[in-house]
Design an enzyme around this catalytic site. Structure first.
Site, PDB file in Angstrom:
ATOM      1  N   GLY A 216      20.279  54.773  32.308  1.00 35.49           N
ATOM      2  CA  GLY A 216      19.108  54.218  32.974  1.00 35.49           C
ATOM      3  C   GLY A 216      17.888  55.097  32.774  1.00 35.49           C
ATOM      4  O   GLY A 216      17.995  56.227  32.309  1.00 35.49           O
ATOM      5  N   CYS A 243      25.165  58.934  29.951  1.00 34.34           N
ATOM      6  CA  CYS A 243      23.768  59.340  29.867  1.00 34.34           C
ATOM      7  C   CYS A 243      23.187  59.648  31.249  1.00 34.34           C
ATOM      8  O   CYS A 243      23.566  60.664  31.837  1.00 34.34           O
ATOM      9  CB  CYS A 243      22.964  58.309  29.087  1.00 34.34           C
ATOM     10  SG  CYS A 243      21.523  59.084  28.308  1.00 34.34           S
ATOM     11  N   LEU A 244      22.334  58.781  31.827  1.00 38.62           N
ATOM     12  CA  LEU A 244      21.877  59.030  33.196  1.00 38.62           C
ATOM     13  C   LEU A 244      23.090  59.220  34.105  1.00 38.62           C
ATOM     14  O   LEU A 244      23.062  60.022  35.041  1.00 38.62           O
ATOM     15  CB  LEU A 244      21.041  57.841  33.693  1.00 38.62           C
ATOM     16  CG  LEU A 244      20.523  57.964  35.122  1.00 38.62           C
ATOM     17  CD1 LEU A 244      19.260  58.809  35.156  1.00 38.62           C
ATOM     18  CD2 LEU A 244      20.253  56.598  35.732  1.00 38.62           C
ATOM     19  N   GLN A 247      24.226  62.698  34.211  1.00 34.96           N
ATOM     20  CA  GLN A 247      23.276  63.532  34.960  1.00 34.96           C
ATOM     21  C   GLN A 247      23.456  63.321  36.467  1.00 34.96           C
ATOM     22  O   GLN A 247      23.411  64.281  37.247  1.00 34.96           O
ATOM     23  CB  GLN A 247      21.848  63.181  34.529  1.00 34.96           C
ATOM     24  CG  GLN A 247      21.597  63.408  33.042  1.00 34.96           C
ATOM     25  CD  GLN A 247      20.377  62.650  32.511  1.00 34.96           C
ATOM     26  OE1 GLN A 247      19.651  62.007  33.261  1.00 34.96           O
ATOM     27  NE2 GLN A 247      20.152  62.721  31.206  1.00 34.96           N
ATOM     28  N   ASN A 285      19.621  58.692  23.635  1.00 30.37           N
ATOM     29  CA  ASN A 285      18.309  58.316  24.166  1.00 30.37           C
ATOM     30  C   ASN A 285      18.148  58.962  25.523  1.00 30.37           C
ATOM     31  O   ASN A 285      18.437  58.360  26.545  1.00 30.37           O
ATOM     32  CB  ASN A 285      18.208  56.786  24.287  1.00 30.37           C
ATOM     33  CG  ASN A 285      16.981  56.381  25.087  1.00 30.37           C
ATOM     34  OD1 ASN A 285      16.064  57.179  25.268  1.00 30.37           O
ATOM     35  ND2 ASN A 285      16.950  55.147  25.566  1.00 30.37           N
ATOM     36  N   GLY A 287      15.840  62.179  27.931  1.00 24.23           N
ATOM     37  CA  GLY A 287      14.808  63.205  28.032  1.00 24.23           C
ATOM     38  C   GLY A 287      15.151  64.258  29.074  1.00 24.23           C
ATOM     39  O   GLY A 287      14.447  65.254  29.203  1.00 24.23           O
ATOM     40  N   TYR A 288      16.206  63.989  29.864  1.00 22.43           N
ATOM     41  CA  TYR A 288      16.716  64.978  30.815  1.00 22.43           C
ATOM     42  C   TYR A 288      18.086  65.418  30.300  1.00 22.43           C
ATOM     43  O   TYR A 288      18.699  64.738  29.474  1.00 22.43           O
ATOM     44  CB  TYR A 288      16.875  64.366  32.209  1.00 22.43           C
ATOM     45  CG  TYR A 288      15.541  64.033  32.863  1.00 22.43           C
ATOM     46  CD1 TYR A 288      14.944  64.907  33.758  1.00 22.43           C
ATOM     47  CD2 TYR A 288      14.877  62.852  32.553  1.00 22.43           C
ATOM     48  CE1 TYR A 288      13.715  64.616  34.336  1.00 22.43           C
ATOM     49  CE2 TYR A 288      13.652  62.552  33.118  1.00 22.43           C
ATOM     50  CZ  TYR A 288      13.070  63.436  34.013  1.00 22.43           C
ATOM     51  OH  TYR A 288      11.856  63.140  34.574  1.00 22.43           O
ATOM     52  N   HIS A 325      25.548  57.944  23.884  1.00 20.85           N
ATOM     53  CA  HIS A 325      25.923  56.546  24.125  1.00 20.85           C
ATOM     54  C   HIS A 325      27.157  56.183  23.327  1.00 20.85           C
ATOM     55  O   HIS A 325      27.041  55.781  22.161  1.00 20.85           O
ATOM     56  CB  HIS A 325      24.747  55.625  23.781  1.00 20.85           C
ATOM     57  CG  HIS A 325      23.699  55.651  24.832  1.00 20.85           C
ATOM     58  ND1 HIS A 325      23.742  54.851  25.951  1.00 20.85           N
ATOM     59  CD2 HIS A 325      22.622  56.437  24.983  1.00 20.85           C
ATOM     60  CE1 HIS A 325      22.721  55.124  26.736  1.00 20.85           C
ATOM     61  NE2 HIS A 325      22.032  56.092  26.162  1.00 20.85           N
ATOM     62  N   GLU A 327      28.926  53.670  23.396  1.00 19.27           N
ATOM     63  CA  GLU A 327      28.982  52.244  23.004  1.00 19.27           C
ATOM     64  C   GLU A 327      28.194  51.987  21.724  1.00 19.27           C
ATOM     65  O   GLU A 327      28.216  50.870  21.202  1.00 19.27           O
ATOM     66  CB  GLU A 327      28.443  51.369  24.144  1.00 19.27           C
ATOM     67  CG  GLU A 327      26.920  51.361  24.344  1.00 19.27           C
ATOM     68  CD  GLU A 327      26.364  52.611  25.023  1.00 19.27           C
ATOM     69  OE1 GLU A 327      27.153  53.523  25.311  1.00 19.27           O
ATOM     70  OE2 GLU A 327      25.140  52.667  25.248  1.00 19.27           O
TER      71      GLU A 327
HETATM   72  N1  LIG Z   1      19.740  56.626  28.316  1.00 26.05           N
HETATM   73  C1  LIG Z   1      19.701  57.167  29.517  1.00 26.05           C
HETATM   74  O1  LIG Z   1      20.523  56.912  30.386  1.00 26.05           O
HETATM   75  C2  LIG Z   1      18.553  58.093  29.815  1.00 26.05           C
HETATM   76  C3  LIG Z   1      18.791  59.001  30.994  1.00 26.05           C
HETATM   77  C4  LIG Z   1      17.537  59.633  31.568  1.00 26.05           C
HETATM   78  N2  LIG Z   1      16.604  58.642  31.976  1.00 26.05           N
HETATM   79  C5  LIG Z   1      16.926  60.560  30.559  1.00 26.05           C
HETATM   80  O2  LIG Z   1      15.887  60.299  30.028  1.00 26.05           O
HETATM   81  O3  LIG Z   1      17.502  61.587  30.284  1.00 26.05           O
END
Ligand SMILES: NC(=O)CC[C@H](N)C(=O)O
Length: 358
Positions: A216, A243-244, A247, A285, A287-288, A325, A327
């Site tokens: 996300g 991903c998110l 985190q 994809n 940025g964190y 990712h 997938e």
């Molecule tokens: N693809 C994602 O889940 C991105 C995760 C989060 N928003 C980031 O930029 O790191």
């Protein structure tokens, strides 16, 4: 020729060719993906960002809905060296401003030197530099979008694959890509897609074999409800994240996350599995990143370029997460077995939950 201006943080304005009209603002990022523009443009994780393609020609194999990850385009605007008519028309229909004939090498170099930055875009017959600068002025930083999940999540729970005889998955939809749901359905799971702010009662109603936190947009610290769910259920229910999701799991269990300079976005990010020594190519994809995993998570995979955590396992609980990712869509399919591993973990829990016959 339609005017097109891109105002970069700091006030430098660059000019391009307008391909889809409108004004927009967002965090300027780039992807090095050389394929999969339809998937990238419909990936909800790009919400509130402006996407620059470093690959010079975008759109050469058309636009087909079956490759979409969601039902709309998520980046606020699109920059490229050259967009085909198909892509420009699609973006115009979607109301997403698009600019090409830019030197995207310069744009990418700026982002690499300065980090992902705010930008403002103005495209149209009568727009001026000032319109782009006004957009820039109003642009918020990513972490200031404190309720970004509400822009990309389902509003109500949705069941996919009802009656499938595989594991029951509670997928917390923080902006899930369609192919994550498809990867679970292809393995016969029944997937309960829950809103990003689902409550413990919503999860209990599903009684899942695994609590799965999706990808996300934005700052993981802004997903308080999902962080609470992980804390609430981790002792009794296996947890997975992409991903998110990785985190959020780290934030929930005493780890920390931080913003990267310009992130990882592309389809050839090398990842090393620390146990097997194998390197796989991955789609990314973000940025964190997870900074410290904390005492309850162990780093199992790292990015070969910068050593950032790419995979985490629970030390005292059943947890598997990935920063990339698995997938794919777009990108290499080296990592699809993540879904088999998650469902095997869920199946063990499902077996334990069945009372023994006496
Ligand atoms: N693809 C994602 O889940 C991105 C995760 C989060 N928003 C980031 O930029 O790191």
């Amino acid at each position: 020729m339609t005017e097109a201006y891109v105002a970069l943080e700091g006030g430098h304005v660059i000019e391009g060719r307008g391909r889809a009209p409108g004004t927009a603002r967002g965090e300027l990022v780039f992807t090095t993906a050389y394929t999969g523009y339809e998937e990238s443009l419909t990936d909800p994780s790009y919400e509130e960002q402006v996407l620059t393609f470093s690959y010079p020609l975008i759109g050469n194999y058309g636009v087909r809905e079956e490759r979409f990850e969601d039902d709309r385009v998520h980046p606020r605007a699109v920059l490229a060296k050259e967009l085909t008519e198909d892509v420009a028309d699609w973006l115009a229909e979607e109301g997403v401003p698009a600019v090409d004939h830019l030197d995207t090498r310069d744009v990418v170099t700026d982002i690499r030197d300065e980090g992902a930055m705010k930008c403002g875009i103005a495209v149209g017959d009568d727009v001026t530099e000032k319109d782009a600068l006004e957009q820039l002025e109003q642009c918020k930083g990513m972490s200031e979008h404190t309720d970004i999940g509400s822009q990309v999540s389902v509003d109500e729970p949705v069941v996919r694959g009802e009656g499938n005889d595989g594991e029951t998955v509670a997928l917390v939809d923080c902006g899930a890509k369609g192919s994550i749901v498809d990867s679970l359905l292809a393995r016969d799971a029944e997937v309960h897609v829950l809103p990003y702010d689902a409550t413990p009662a919503d999860v209990e109603a599903v009684d899942p074999d695994v609590l799965f936190i999706s990808n996300g947009p934005g700052d993981p610290a802004n997903y308080g409800a999902a962080i609470d769910l992980v804390q609430e259920f981790v002792a009794e229910t296996p947890v997975a994240g992409i991903c998110l999701g990785q985190q959020i799991v780290a934030e929930a269990l005493g780890g920390t996350t931080e913003k990267m300079d310009f992130g990882h976005r592309g389809v050839n990010q090398p990842v090393l599995d620390l146990e097997s020594g194998q390197v796989v190519m991955t789609t990314q994809n973000h940025g964190y990143t997870v900074d410290e995993p904390g005492d309850h998570l162990e780093v199992t995979q790292i990015n070969v370029n910068d050593d950032t955590p790419e995979g985490l396992d629970g030390i005292d609980h059943d947890i598997i997460t990935r920063q990339y990712h698995p997938e794919a869509n777009p990108g290499p399919e080296d990592t699809l077995d993540f879904f088999d591993d998650v469902l095997a973990m869920a199946d063990e829990r499902a077996q334990r939950a069945v009372p023994a016959d006496d």
